[in-house]
Design a protein around this motif. Sequence first.
Motif, PDB file in Angstrom:
ATOM      1  N   PRO A  75      -4.201 -31.729 -26.999  1.00 36.72           N
ATOM      2  CA  PRO A  75      -4.712 -32.811 -27.855  1.00 36.72           C
ATOM      3  C   PRO A  75      -3.609 -33.725 -28.378  1.00 36.72           C
ATOM      4  O   PRO A  75      -3.804 -34.944 -28.483  1.00 36.72           O
ATOM      5  CB  PRO A  75      -5.406 -32.059 -28.987  1.00 36.72           C
ATOM      6  N   ALA A  76      -2.448 -33.174 -28.691  1.00 31.18           N
ATOM      7  CA  ALA A  76      -1.350 -33.986 -29.212  1.00 31.18           C
ATOM      8  C   ALA A  76      -0.857 -34.970 -28.164  1.00 31.18           C
ATOM      9  O   ALA A  76      -0.605 -36.146 -28.464  1.00 31.18           O
ATOM     10  CB  ALA A  76      -0.203 -33.086 -29.671  1.00 31.18           C
ATOM     11  N   ILE A  77      -0.729 -34.521 -26.919  1.00 26.08           N
ATOM     12  CA  ILE A  77      -0.283 -35.397 -25.834  1.00 26.08           C
ATOM     13  C   ILE A  77      -1.350 -36.444 -25.533  1.00 26.08           C
ATOM     14  O   ILE A  77      -1.042 -37.606 -25.254  1.00 26.08           O
ATOM     15  CB  ILE A  77       0.058 -34.590 -24.576  1.00 26.08           C
ATOM     16  N   GLN A  78      -2.616 -36.053 -25.614  1.00 26.96           N
ATOM     17  CA  GLN A  78      -3.701 -37.012 -25.381  1.00 26.96           C
ATOM     18  C   GLN A  78      -3.631 -38.182 -26.360  1.00 26.96           C
ATOM     19  O   GLN A  78      -3.864 -39.331 -25.977  1.00 26.96           O
ATOM     20  CB  GLN A  78      -5.053 -36.310 -25.512  1.00 26.96           C
ATOM     21  N   ARG A  79      -3.295 -37.901 -27.593  1.00 27.36           N
ATOM     22  CA  ARG A  79      -3.192 -38.970 -28.598  1.00 27.36           C
ATOM     23  C   ARG A  79      -2.060 -39.931 -28.257  1.00 27.36           C
ATOM     24  O   ARG A  79      -2.189 -41.153 -28.408  1.00 27.36           O
ATOM     25  CB  ARG A  79      -2.995 -38.361 -29.986  1.00 27.36           C
TER      26      ARG A  79
END
Length: 230
Positions: free
Chosen positions: A168-172
Amino acid sequence: MKKKQFIFLLMLLSAVEYCLAHSCAVDSFSVKENFDRKRYAGRWYALAKKDPEGLFLQDNISADYTIEEDGTMTAASKGRVKLFGFWVICADMAAQYTVPDPATPGKMYMTYQGLASYLSSGGDDYWVIDTDYVNYAVTYACRTRKEDGTCDDGYSIIFSRNPRGFSPAIQRIVRQKQEEICMSGQFKPVLQSGTIRACLLWEKCFPGAQGSVCFAHPNILTCLDFEVNL
């Protein structure tokens, strides 16, 4: 009074249009600072892409980047492509990268060749907008520009070291970069089913058969003029 309001709205719309065009001008896009080709080398899997006009790789896209002895970067890419609207084959591409301005190593020029007669060859910009080298990379190319400096025909690929996806952090982070290159909402997911591996195995059997192709049939694998029923 209504006339003044109308003129004000026209001026406001013109100002908004100018601001949007200015912020989406290709030359205003930032790239990875101090881009390191050696850390970038290795295998990347495409997870999402915004296609340009014309023929483009469809799915199961991967790219292996190598740094040659002279320091130049090359790549061998694979993916499936659909021809004539129904014929799905595996495509092999080769590319070489140059850096026009050493002060901006993240802005490269890519010369590519299809390793079969039905695949195109040519050249495009290859900008690494951002990467952490171990998880994700956002690449961008604009083929033609409008008079206001915005892109008329461009494409972008979101790469991952892992074909299963991002945290999720990389997706942001990736979503933010998509917005910065004015392509938010234009990306399509790239299937990574492993189908391309059948081509890789077949190439090992026939190492001299460059530009091998796989027909999208569950029981037939074709490599150039060789055919076998599995």
